[in-house]
Scaffold this active site. Structure first.
Site, PDB file in Angstrom:
ATOM      1  N   ARG A 137       0.826  -1.220   0.000  1.00 45.20           N
ATOM      2  CA  ARG A 137       0.000   0.000   0.000  1.00 45.20           C
ATOM      3  C   ARG A 137       0.855   1.263   0.000  1.00 45.20           C
ATOM      4  O   ARG A 137       0.443   2.306  -0.507  1.00 45.20           O
ATOM      5  CB  ARG A 137      -0.973  -0.016   1.183  1.00 45.20           C
ATOM      6  CG  ARG A 137      -2.167  -0.908   0.904  1.00 45.20           C
ATOM      7  CD  ARG A 137      -3.096  -1.108   2.069  1.00 45.20           C
ATOM      8  NE  ARG A 137      -4.107  -2.110   1.678  1.00 45.20           N
ATOM      9  CZ  ARG A 137      -4.855  -2.789   2.529  1.00 45.20           C
ATOM     10  NH1 ARG A 137      -4.738  -2.599   3.828  1.00 45.20           N
ATOM     11  NH2 ARG A 137      -5.737  -3.668   2.084  1.00 45.20           N
ATOM     12  N   GLU A 142      -5.595  -3.017  -4.234  1.00 44.04           N
ATOM     13  CA  GLU A 142      -4.929  -3.196  -2.937  1.00 44.04           C
ATOM     14  C   GLU A 142      -5.664  -2.546  -1.772  1.00 44.04           C
ATOM     15  O   GLU A 142      -5.058  -1.907  -0.913  1.00 44.04           O
ATOM     16  CB  GLU A 142      -3.482  -2.745  -3.033  1.00 44.04           C
ATOM     17  CG  GLU A 142      -2.663  -3.846  -3.669  1.00 44.04           C
ATOM     18  CD  GLU A 142      -1.397  -3.370  -4.289  1.00 44.04           C
ATOM     19  OE1 GLU A 142      -0.451  -3.212  -3.535  1.00 44.04           O
ATOM     20  OE2 GLU A 142      -1.376  -3.138  -5.513  1.00 44.04           O
ATOM     21  N   GLY A 186      -9.664  21.749 -19.703  1.00 50.08           N
ATOM     22  CA  GLY A 186     -10.749  21.602 -20.677  1.00 50.08           C
ATOM     23  C   GLY A 186     -10.347  20.816 -21.912  1.00 50.08           C
ATOM     24  O   GLY A 186      -9.740  19.751 -21.826  1.00 50.08           O
ATOM     25  N   SER A 205     -10.790   2.531  -1.205  1.00 55.76           N
ATOM     26  CA  SER A 205     -10.796   3.641  -0.238  1.00 55.76           C
ATOM     27  C   SER A 205     -11.640   3.272   0.974  1.00 55.76           C
ATOM     28  O   SER A 205     -11.296   3.618   2.116  1.00 55.76           O
ATOM     29  CB  SER A 205     -11.384   4.894  -0.877  1.00 55.76           C
ATOM     30  OG  SER A 205     -10.515   5.356  -1.863  1.00 55.76           O
TER      31      SER A 205
HETATM   32  C1  LIG Z   1      -6.769  -3.404 -13.080  1.00 56.34           C
HETATM   33  C2  LIG Z   1      -6.864  -4.204 -11.824  1.00 56.34           C
HETATM   34  C3  LIG Z   1      -5.763  -4.936 -11.390  1.00 56.34           C
HETATM   35  C4  LIG Z   1      -5.848  -5.715 -10.228  1.00 56.34           C
HETATM   36  N1  LIG Z   1      -4.765  -6.493  -9.844  1.00 56.34           N
HETATM   37  C5  LIG Z   1      -4.922  -7.412  -8.845  1.00 56.34           C
HETATM   38  C6  LIG Z   1      -3.902  -8.374  -8.548  1.00 56.34           C
HETATM   39  O1  LIG Z   1      -2.844  -8.390  -9.161  1.00 56.34           O
HETATM   40  N2  LIG Z   1      -4.131  -9.275  -7.583  1.00 56.34           N
HETATM   41  C7  LIG Z   1      -5.297  -9.317  -6.876  1.00 56.34           C
HETATM   42  O2  LIG Z   1      -5.445 -10.185  -6.033  1.00 56.34           O
HETATM   43  N3  LIG Z   1      -6.291  -8.420  -7.114  1.00 56.34           N
HETATM   44  C8  LIG Z   1      -6.121  -7.473  -8.092  1.00 56.34           C
HETATM   45  N4  LIG Z   1      -7.141  -6.563  -8.373  1.00 56.34           N
HETATM   46  C9  LIG Z   1      -8.380  -6.638  -7.629  1.00 56.34           C
HETATM   47  C10 LIG Z   1      -8.616  -5.477  -6.666  1.00 56.34           C
HETATM   48  O3  LIG Z   1      -7.727  -5.544  -5.608  1.00 56.34           O
HETATM   49  C11 LIG Z   1     -10.102  -5.558  -6.247  1.00 56.34           C
HETATM   50  O4  LIG Z   1     -10.863  -5.156  -7.341  1.00 56.34           O
HETATM   51  C12 LIG Z   1     -10.418  -4.726  -5.058  1.00 56.34           C
HETATM   52  O5  LIG Z   1      -9.813  -5.229  -3.924  1.00 56.34           O
HETATM   53  C13 LIG Z   1     -11.931  -4.611  -4.796  1.00 56.34           C
HETATM   54  O6  LIG Z   1     -12.542  -5.843  -4.814  1.00 56.34           O
HETATM   55  P1  LIG Z   1     -13.841  -6.105  -5.702  1.00 56.34           P
HETATM   56  O7  LIG Z   1     -13.532  -5.633  -7.040  1.00 56.34           O
HETATM   57  O8  LIG Z   1     -14.237  -7.505  -5.541  1.00 56.34           O
HETATM   58  O9  LIG Z   1     -14.920  -5.153  -5.082  1.00 56.34           O
HETATM   59  P2  LIG Z   1     -15.923  -5.470  -3.796  1.00 56.34           P
HETATM   60  O10 LIG Z   1     -15.090  -6.080  -2.770  1.00 56.34           O
HETATM   61  O11 LIG Z   1     -17.021  -6.268  -4.375  1.00 56.34           O
HETATM   62  O12 LIG Z   1     -16.366  -4.065  -3.438  1.00 56.34           O
HETATM   63  C14 LIG Z   1     -17.315  -3.311  -4.178  1.00 56.34           C
HETATM   64  C15 LIG Z   1     -17.481  -1.948  -3.548  1.00 56.34           C
HETATM   65  O13 LIG Z   1     -18.045  -2.068  -2.254  1.00 56.34           O
HETATM   66  C16 LIG Z   1     -17.245  -1.417  -1.291  1.00 56.34           C
HETATM   67  N5  LIG Z   1     -17.310  -2.160  -0.032  1.00 56.34           N
HETATM   68  C17 LIG Z   1     -17.057  -3.471   0.137  1.00 56.34           C
HETATM   69  N6  LIG Z   1     -17.223  -3.818   1.422  1.00 56.34           N
HETATM   70  C18 LIG Z   1     -17.577  -2.686   2.085  1.00 56.34           C
HETATM   71  C19 LIG Z   1     -17.872  -2.385   3.446  1.00 56.34           C
HETATM   72  N7  LIG Z   1     -17.817  -3.316   4.393  1.00 56.34           N
HETATM   73  N8  LIG Z   1     -18.196  -1.120   3.752  1.00 56.34           N
HETATM   74  C20 LIG Z   1     -18.233  -0.166   2.810  1.00 56.34           C
HETATM   75  N9  LIG Z   1     -17.967  -0.391   1.517  1.00 56.34           N
HETATM   76  C21 LIG Z   1     -17.638  -1.637   1.150  1.00 56.34           C
HETATM   77  C22 LIG Z   1     -15.870  -1.430  -1.904  1.00 56.34           C
HETATM   78  O14 LIG Z   1     -15.068  -0.412  -1.352  1.00 56.34           O
HETATM   79  C23 LIG Z   1     -16.190  -1.198  -3.359  1.00 56.34           C
HETATM   80  O15 LIG Z   1     -16.405   0.162  -3.574  1.00 56.34           O
HETATM   81  C24 LIG Z   1      -7.040  -5.735  -9.490  1.00 56.34           C
HETATM   82  C25 LIG Z   1      -8.138  -4.981  -9.931  1.00 56.34           C
HETATM   83  C26 LIG Z   1      -8.069  -4.238 -11.086  1.00 56.34           C
HETATM   84  C27 LIG Z   1      -9.283  -3.473 -11.533  1.00 56.34           C
END
Ligand SMILES: Cc1cc2nc3c(=O)[nH]c(=O)nc-3n(C[C@H](O)[C@H](O)[C@H](O)COP(=O)(O)OP(=O)(O)OC[C@H]3O[C@@H](n4cnc5c(N)ncnc54)[C@H](O)[C@@H]3O)c2cc1C
Lengths: 335, 374
Positions: free
Chosen positions: B237, B353, B331, B356
Site C-alpha cells: 500500500r 490493494e 478543458g 478507499s
Molecule cells: C486493473 C486491476 C488490477 C488488479 N490487480 C490485482 C492483482 O494483481 N491481484 C489481486 O489479487 N487483485 C487485483 N485486483 C483486484 C482489486 O484488488 C479488487 O478489485 C479490489 O480489492 C476490490 O474488490 P472487488 O472488485 O471484488 O470489489 P468489492 O469487494 O465487491 O467491493 C465493491 C465496492 O463495495 C465497497 N465495499 C465493500 N465492502 C464494504 C464495506 N464493508 N463497507 C463499505 N464499503 C464496502 C468497496 O469499497 C467497493 O467500492 C485488481 C483490480 C483491477 C481493476
C-alpha cells in the site's frame, strides 16, 4: 408535465430500452451503428426542436430536454450526437437560413463534424493541412467552424481517423481530423453565442441523464453484490452516498422537468448538474469495485463521458460570470 | 526535522526520471495505452539499467513515484513484474526463493499475486478457491479475478483455503499461500480487456481446475496465508501511495505548465483556476508527507497499518482529485493531452490493494481498538 412532454418521455424511454440498451457497449466500442442512427432519424429526434417553418417538428423545450435526458441515461454518446446536431448545427444553419442543408441533416444525408472549443473561440492548433483537429463525429461528411473574423462556416469535407488515439468520452460519436473541401457562410459568432445561451437546459439534461444512468446501475449492483456476507446496500457509506446522490438528482430533475424554468435557472441547473454528474459517476464506478474499471460493465463510460462532456461543453468561467453578474446586478470580475 | 532526500536517493530519483523520460514519452505511452499491450522490453531494460533496485525500499518507493509521474501505465508496468515478491522474501523457503524469486529478480520470470476472486476482493477471507492436500501435493480448484500479469506471469503467489475455519466468525483462519505455475496442468487464464486505464499493464482471470501444486510450493506455514497477505498489503500500500503521488504530481506538473503558458501568452487564467492549482499542489504535498511518515515506520521494521492505510487512502483520493481537477482546468486542451490518460489511470488507485472504503475500515477499526497513528 404537459401531455406532449409526458408522451415524449415515454416514447424515448421505450425507444432506448428497445433499441439502445443492448447495443450500448457496441456503441462505445464501434461507434453508433448506422441502424441506430436510422432509427433515431425515423423517430424524428434529429431536428425535433426546430420550428416547423424550418423543417423541424416544433417540439417544446421541456420535451426536448426529456428526450436528451432519457437518451443520455442509456447512451450518452447517442444523446450527445442528437444534442450537437439539434442545439448547435441545426440552429446555426437556421440562423443562416439554410433550409436545404437542414433537410439533409434531418433526412440523414449529412452529419456534421465540429470542434466545440474552436466554435467557442478557444485557441487550438490547426492540423498542418488545415484540418479541424480532433473534431467530434468520426463519420461526418460536413463540418461547421468559426473563423478568426467571427464568421461561421459550413461545408463539405472528409473525416480522417485519428491514429493512436481513443477519445476519453463520447466514444460512440468518435473523433476525427476533418479536412474541409468547401465552405459557405452560415451566420456569425454572435448567432452562435445566442444559440448557446439558451442551451443550458439541454446540457443539464445530458448531465442529469448521465448521472441517473450511473446511479441506477449503482443501485442495481449494490443491491445484489455481497461482501463479508452482506449486500453492499447494508453498508452506510454505500447506502448513504447513494441516498445523497439520489436526493440531489431528484431535486435537480424537478427543475429540469419544470416548464416554467427560465434561462437563468437553467444556467444554475447546468452548473449543479455538471458537478453532480461527476460525483455520481465516480461513486457508481467505485461501488462496482474492480468490475467498475472494465468497459463490459457499462459504468465507467458514464464517468468518462461526464468528465469529457465537462471539458467539451461546459464553460465554467463564462457561465459562473453570468451567474455572478445576475446576483450582483451588474458586472462581476475583471474582464 | 529534515525533509530532504539523502544524496543517494536524490541521484537515484534523477536517474529514474531520466530513464522514464527517455523510454516512455507521450508517443510511446499512448501507443501501449491504445493497444492495451504490456511493454516487456521495458521491463528488461529497466532491470539492466539498474532502475529496479531491491537494495533499499526507499528507492523502490521513490522510483515508483518518479516513473508514474512520467506515465502511470508504463511506470507501473516496469515495477509490477515483482508484484507479490515480498511474500516470498519474508516467508518463502530457500527452494522457493531460489527457483522463483531469484529468477524474477534476474528478469527470467514474471510473477503475479492472486488474491481477488470473481465473488470478492475486499472480503479476502471470503475467498472460495480451495487447495486440498493429497500426499505431497495440493489439488487447487477455483478462480481468480483481475490478476495483474494474469496472462503473462510465469507463476502466481496465490491465496487459497486449505482447511475450513474452526469457527465461521474466524474465516481468516485456514488460508494458505501457494506458488502456482502457469505451466501446471489444469491452469488456464484469460486476458481482461477494455480497462479504463493502466492499459499497458496486463490483467487476467485465472481458472484453476484440479491444478496439482507440489507441497514444497507452500509458502511459510499452512493456515497463515491471510496474515501473510495482510502483511504484504501493509507494504504494498505504501507503493500504491507512491503510484498515486506520481500521478498527482505528474498532473500538477502538466497543469502548471499549461497555466504558465497561458499567462505568458497574455491569455486569461483567472483566480478560480489558480486556486484549483493551489489545492492540487497542497494535497500532493500532504499526501507525500503522510507517505513518508508511513514509510519511515514500515522501513524501520515497525509497520503501522493505520498510517499505511491513511497514506494509501489519501494519496489515491488525491490522485483522482488532481486528475479530475486538471481536466476541469485544462478543458479541451487536457482532453487531447496526456492529462486525459492520467485521469483514466488515476481511478484504479482507489480500487486496487484495498479500496478507499477498505482503508477507512482498517483505520477506524484499529483506532477504536486503541491503536494509534504515531
Ligand atoms: C486493473 C486491476 C488490477 C488488479 N490487480 C490485482 C492483482 O494483481 N491481484 C489481486 O489479487 N487483485 C487485483 N485486483 C483486484 C482489486 O484488488 C479488487 O478489485 C479490489 O480489492 C476490490 O474488490 P472487488 O472488485 O471484488 O470489489 P468489492 O469487494 O465487491 O467491493 C465493491 C465496492 O463495495 C465497497 N465495499 C465493500 N465492502 C464494504 C464495506 N464493508 N463497507 C463499505 N464499503 C464496502 C468497496 O469499497 C467497493 O467500492 C485488481 C483490480 C483491477 C481493476
Amino acid at each position: 408535465m404537459n401531455e406532449q412532454a409526458e408522451l415524449m418521455r415515454d416514447t424515448v424511454k421505450e425507444f432506448a430500452d428497445k433499441n439502445l440498451k443492448d447495443l450500448a457497449l457496441k456503441v462505445e466500442r464501434e461507434g453508433i451503428p448506422d441502424a441506430v442512427k436510422e432509427k433515431i432519424l425515423e423517430q424524428g429526434f434529429v431536428g425535433s426542436n426546430l420550428p416547423v417553418e424550418m423543417g423541424g417538428a416544433g417540439l417544446d423545450s421541456l420535451s426536448h430536454r426529456l428526450m436528451l435526458f432519457e437518451l443520455a441515461k442509456v447512451s450518452p454518446s447517442v444523446a450527445a450526437y442528437v444534442f450537437f446536431h439539434n442545439d448547435v448545427v441545426l440552429k446555426q444553419l437556421s440562423s443562416g437560413n439554410k433550409k436545404d442543408l437542414i433537410q439533409s441533416v434531418i433526412s440523414g444525408k449529412d452529419s456534421y463534424a465540429l470542434s466545440f472549443s474552436r466554435l467557442s473561440g478557444e485557441k487550438i492548433e490547426d492540423g498542418s493541412n488545415g484540418a479541424i483537429r480532433r473534431a467530434l463525429n468520426e463519420k461526418a461528411n460536413r463540418y461547421i467552424e468559426l473563423d478568426a473574423s467571427g464568421t461561421i462556416f459550413a461545408g463539405e469535407g472528409k473525416a480522417e481517423p485519428v491514429k493512436n488515439f481513443k477519445p476519453l468520452g463520447l466514444r460512440g460519436m468518435g473523433v476525427c481530423d476533418f479536412l474541409p473541401s468547401s465552405k459557405e457562410e452560415c451566420g456569425t459568432k454572435e448567432d452562435l453565442e445566442n444559440i448557446l445561451a439558451v442551451s443550458s437546459g439541454d446540457i443539464a439534461a445530458l448531465f442529469l441523464g448521465i448521472a441517473e444512468g450511473a446511479v441506477d446501475k449503482a443501485i442495481e449492483y449494490t443491491n445484489v453484490r455481497k461482501t463479508f456476507n452482506e449486500p453492499l446496500k447494508n453498508y452506510e457509506p454505500v447506502a448513504f452516498r447513494i441516498a445523497e446522490l439520489k436526493s440531489e438528482l431528484e431535486m435537480l430533475k424537478f427543475v429540469l422537468f419544470d416548464e416554467g424554468s427560465d434561462e437563468i435557472r437553467m444556467l444554475m441547473l447546468k452548473d449543479l448538474s455538471a458537478s453532480l454528474s461527476r460525483k455520481a459517476t465516480k461513486y457508481a464506478l467505485q461501488f462496482h469495485g474492480g468490475y467498475g474499471y472494465l468497459e463490459d460493465f457499462g459504468v465507467e463510460k458514464f464517468y468518462r463521458d461526464s468528465v469529457a462532456l465537462n471539458a467539451i461543453i461546459y464553460r465554467p468561467v463564462e457561465d459562473k460570470r453570468i451567474l455572478a453578474s445576475k446576483i450582483y446586478f451588474g458586472k462581476s470580475g475583471f474582464i | 526535522m529534515n525533509f530532504d532526500l539523502d544524496k543517494e536517493l536524490e541521484e537515484y530519483s534523477k536517474k529514474v526520471r531520466e530513464f522514464s523520460l527517455k523510454e516512455f514519452g507521450n508517443d510511446v505511452a499512448s501507443k501501449y495505452d491504445v493497444e492495451e499491450k504490456y511493454p516487456d522490453e521495458l521491463r528488461l531494460k529497466a532491470l539492466k539499467e539498474g532502475i529496479i533496485d531491491f537494495s533499499n525500499p526507499w528507492k523502490t518507493m521513490i522510483g515508483i513515484e518518479e516513473m508514474c509521474r512520467v506515465d502511470p501505465g508504463m511506470g507501473i508496468s516496469v515495477t509490477v513484474p515483482y508484484f507479490g515478491a515480498e511474500v516470498l522474501m519474508l516467508h518463502g523457503s530457500d527452494y522457493l526463493k531460489e527457483n522463483y524469486l531469484g529468477k524474477v529478480a534476474m528478469g527470467e520470470k514474471i510473477m503475479g499475486l492472486g488474491v481477488t476472486e470473481p465473488g470478492g476482493g475486499s472480503d479476502v477471507a471470503g475467498l472460495k478457491t480451495v487447495a486440498r492436500k493429497e500426499g505431497d501435493k495440493y489439488i487447487v480448484n477455483g478462480s481468480k479475478m483481475f490478476i495483474t500479469n494474469g496472462t503473462i506471469a510465469d507463476f502466481f503467489v496465490m491465496l487459497a483455503r486449505t482447511s475450513p475455519p474452526d469457527d465461521p466468525k474466524k474465516r481468516h483462519r485456514g488460508l494458505s499461500v501457494l506458488v502456482v505455475e502457469r505451466g501446471f496442468k489444469g491452469f488456464a487464464s484469460n486476458k481482461l480487456t477494455g480497462k479504463l486505464g493502466v492499459r499497458a499493464t496486463n490483467t487476467g482471470e485465472l481458472i484453476l481446475n484440479n491444478v496439482e501444486v507440489p507441497a514444497k510450493n507452500l509458502v511459510g506455514e499452512e493456515g497463515k496465508g491471510f496474515y501473510y497477505i495482510m502483511e504484504f498489503f501493509n507494504i504494498s500500500r505504501i507503493f500504491v501511495a507512491a503510484q498515486s503521488i506520481g500521478i498527482a504530481q505528474g498532473v500538477l506538473d502538466r497543469t502548471t505548465e499549461y497555466l504558465k503558458k497561458l499567462e505568458k501568452e497574455g491569455e486569461y487564467v483567472g483566480e478560480e483556476r489558480k486556486f484549483k492549482l493551489a489545492e492540487i499542489a497542497t494535497r500532493v504535498e500532504a499526501s507525500r508527507l503522510l507517505m513518508y511518515k508511513a514509510a519511515s515506520f514500515l522501513f524501520n521494521y515497525n509497520p503501522n497499518p493505520i498510517l499505511t492505510s491513511m497514506a494509501k487512502g489519501y494519496a489515491s483520493e488525491t490522485a483522482s482529485f488532481a486528475a479530475e481537477t486538471a481536466m476541469e482546468i485544462t478543458g479541451q486542451i487536457g482532453l487531447n493531452s496526456e492529462i486525459e490518460r492520467f485521469f483514466r489511470d488515476s481511478k484504479i488507485m482507489e480500487i486496487w490493494e484495498g479500496t478507499s472504503e477498505v482503508e477507512k475500515i482498517v483505520i477506524s477499526r484499529m483506532m477504536l481498538k486503541g491503536d494509534k497513528s504515531e
